[in-house]
Design an enzyme around this catalytic site. Structure first.
Site, PDB file in Angstrom:
ATOM      1  N   ALA A 160       0.490 -11.046  -6.746  1.00  0.00           N
ATOM      2  CA  ALA A 160       1.104  -9.724  -6.849  1.00  0.00           C
ATOM      3  C   ALA A 160       2.613  -9.767  -6.667  1.00  0.00           C
ATOM      4  CB  ALA A 160       0.473  -8.769  -5.834  1.00  0.00           C
ATOM      5  N   ASN A 184       2.721  -2.790  -9.919  1.00  0.00           N
ATOM      6  CA  ASN A 184       3.192  -1.535  -9.334  1.00  0.00           C
ATOM      7  C   ASN A 184       4.718  -1.556  -9.202  1.00  0.00           C
ATOM      8  OD1 ASN A 184       4.102  -2.520  -6.818  1.00  0.00           O
ATOM      9  ND2 ASN A 184       2.287  -1.899  -5.722  1.00  0.00           N
ATOM     10  N   PHE A 186       6.838  -2.069  -6.982  1.00  0.00           N
ATOM     11  CA  PHE A 186       7.501  -2.996  -6.080  1.00  0.00           C
ATOM     12  C   PHE A 186       7.292  -4.454  -6.481  1.00  0.00           C
ATOM     13  CE2 PHE A 186       6.897   0.903  -3.725  1.00  0.00           C
ATOM     14  CZ  PHE A 186       8.144   1.094  -3.158  1.00  0.00           C
ATOM     15  N   LYS A 187       7.035  -4.672  -7.761  1.00  0.00           N
ATOM     16  CA  LYS A 187       6.779  -6.019  -8.239  1.00  0.00           C
ATOM     17  C   LYS A 187       7.877  -6.476  -9.201  1.00  0.00           C
ATOM     18  CE  LYS A 187       3.063  -6.154  -5.802  1.00  0.00           C
ATOM     19  NZ  LYS A 187       3.265  -4.947  -5.002  1.00  0.00           N
ATOM     20  N   VAL A 188       7.822  -7.752  -9.595  1.00  0.00           N
ATOM     21  CA  VAL A 188       8.876  -8.329 -10.432  1.00  0.00           C
ATOM     22  C   VAL A 188       9.017  -7.547 -11.728  1.00  0.00           C
ATOM     23  CG1 VAL A 188       9.639 -10.400 -11.663  1.00  0.00           C
ATOM     24  CG2 VAL A 188       8.531 -10.610  -9.423  1.00  0.00           C
TER      25      VAL A 188
END
Length: 410
Positions: A160, A184, A186-188
């Site tokens: 994740a 989501n 808050f991911k790369v």
């Protein structure tokens, strides 16, 4: 801007979303199935090609990706899954709702699984090791996969926080039997929300597909070769796939810039007694989304975090096992914390209470993460820079960090 992908939203994402609306408008008077080549189909094909795996199943979240991977591997009641005490709560929740029992293991100074502690926690009931690539960096995949082969257990990768990262040149998510990803904010890279599962095994793919789509076999036939499953509805949406396709087209650019910004920041913070950077199993392969500093003294770490408006890593309520009260509550006979499954035996709580993982407790209590393109105060990364930061802004942030170190360490 939660994750670096947010900074790269542009006309490509917009065009793909508009294509979804246009296709729906053009087919609204038709009967039967929608035409082929949906955004989801194309996303799965493109991601599988990008990772060099034959199979990808797109789902509606990273949590669903983990649960789907567990179901695909046949993990269930009576099984144990080893998982690090530093993760995101979704890793635990997926194991719990599979019916299996999470077995917590220590992390090492990479903030990923301590291989030797995993070895100590394997039992005849161990079915899988869930490897969580925390804070954008790879776990020691050669040692962990070798250990898994030695004991005949599966490896599930929770990727994740590390989409696009590699270990010794091989992409994370392709080392284990299955890799689970989140998209989501808050991911790369992001789809707004969503996730996917990768595998190279045809049977695992069939079970993953059936589980995520009401028991249908891949391609949607109702009958044929394959395991019969009662599946759920864990689909990714067409809109999510549209955004995700555009974001994946920029993944290398995003990672290149994130790593460039991290290098610029850490070069401005010289090594000094009393603090050092996190150990990396493969420095070239990490995403670079965070710069983690480990202090010799917890008091100094807290002082630096307080001055910068951040927190030490141990204070995250959903990433640190010791701050997840639902874990020991799994043993509550009257109010177990996981609906649909019976409470665990009372003695299981001993392995879930604060203090159960002393090395993990120690490391998290004296470590601070500086945001490099990923801003997530809940994770502890409430101070730092973004992928759009100028050289002047990077220098200003580094100067503030150096000053905080000076005051805390003398």
């Amino acid at each position: 801007m939660p994750g670096p992908g947010y900074a790269y939203f542009g006309s490509e994402e917009e065009q793909n979303v508009l294509d979804v609306l246009r296709r729906w408008r053009e087919t609204r008077e038709t009967f039967g199935a929608l035409p082929p080549a949906s955004q989801i189909d194309r996303f799965e094909t493109e991601v599988a090609a990008r990772f060099g795996t034959p199979y990808c199943v797109a789902v509606n979240s990273g949590t669903s990706a983990l649960l789907t991977a567990l179901a695909a591997l046949g993990v269930g009641p009576g099984d144990e899954v080893v998982v690090p005490g530093y993760m995101f709560v979704a890793s635990l929740a997926a194991i719990v709702y599979s019916g299996a029992t999470p077995v917590l293991a220590e992390i090492d100074e990479s903030f990923t699984l301590d291989v030797e502690d995993v070895r100590r926690r394997l039992t005849p009931r161990t079915r899988a090791i869930m490897v969580v690539h925390m804070l954008g960096a790879p776990s020691a995949m050669d040692a962990l996969t070798a250990l898994a082969r030695e004991h005949g257990v599966a490896v599930i990768e929770d990727v994740a926080q590390a989409c696009g990262a590699t270990y010794r040149g091989r992409l994370l998510g392709t080392w284990g039997a299955a890799g689970a990803f989140s998209l989501n904010p808050f991911k790369v890279v992001t789809a707004g929300e969503g996730g996917f599962v990768l595998t190279s095994d045809a049977r695992i793919h069939q079970r993953a597909f059936s589980f995520h789509d009401h028991g249908f076999l891949p391609g949607k036939p109702e009958g044929g070769d394959g395991d019969l499953l009662f599946g759920l509805n864990l689909h990714m949406t067409e809109f999510g796939a549209a955004v995700a396709r555009a974001q994946f087209g920029k993944l290398e650019e995003i990672l290149d810039r994130t790593r460039e910004v991290k290098r610029a920041f850490v070069e401005r913070v010289p090594q000094r007694p009393g603090v050092r950077r996190r150990t990396l199993h493969d420095a070239d392969g990490e995403c670079g989304t965070l710069a983690v500093y480990v202090f010799a003294d917890a008091t100094a770490a807290r002082a630096v975090a307080d001055e910068l408006g951040a927190t030490v890593l141990g204070e995250s309520p959903k990433h640190n096992y010791a701050r997840i009260p639902a874990l020991p509550a799994l043993t509550s006979a009257e109010h177990p914390s996981a609906p649909f499954r019976p409470a665990l035996a009372p003695e299981a709580a001993a392995g879930y209470r604060p203090g159960s993982l002393p090395r993990t407790d120690d490391l998290l209590g004296r470590s601070v993460a500086v945001a490099i393109g990923l801003s997530d105060a809940y994770l502890g990364a409430g101070f730092g820079v973004t992928v759009r930061s100028t050289e002047q802004e990077i220098e200003l942030a580094a100067s503030r960090f150096r000053a905080a170190l000076d005051r805390a360490l003398g």
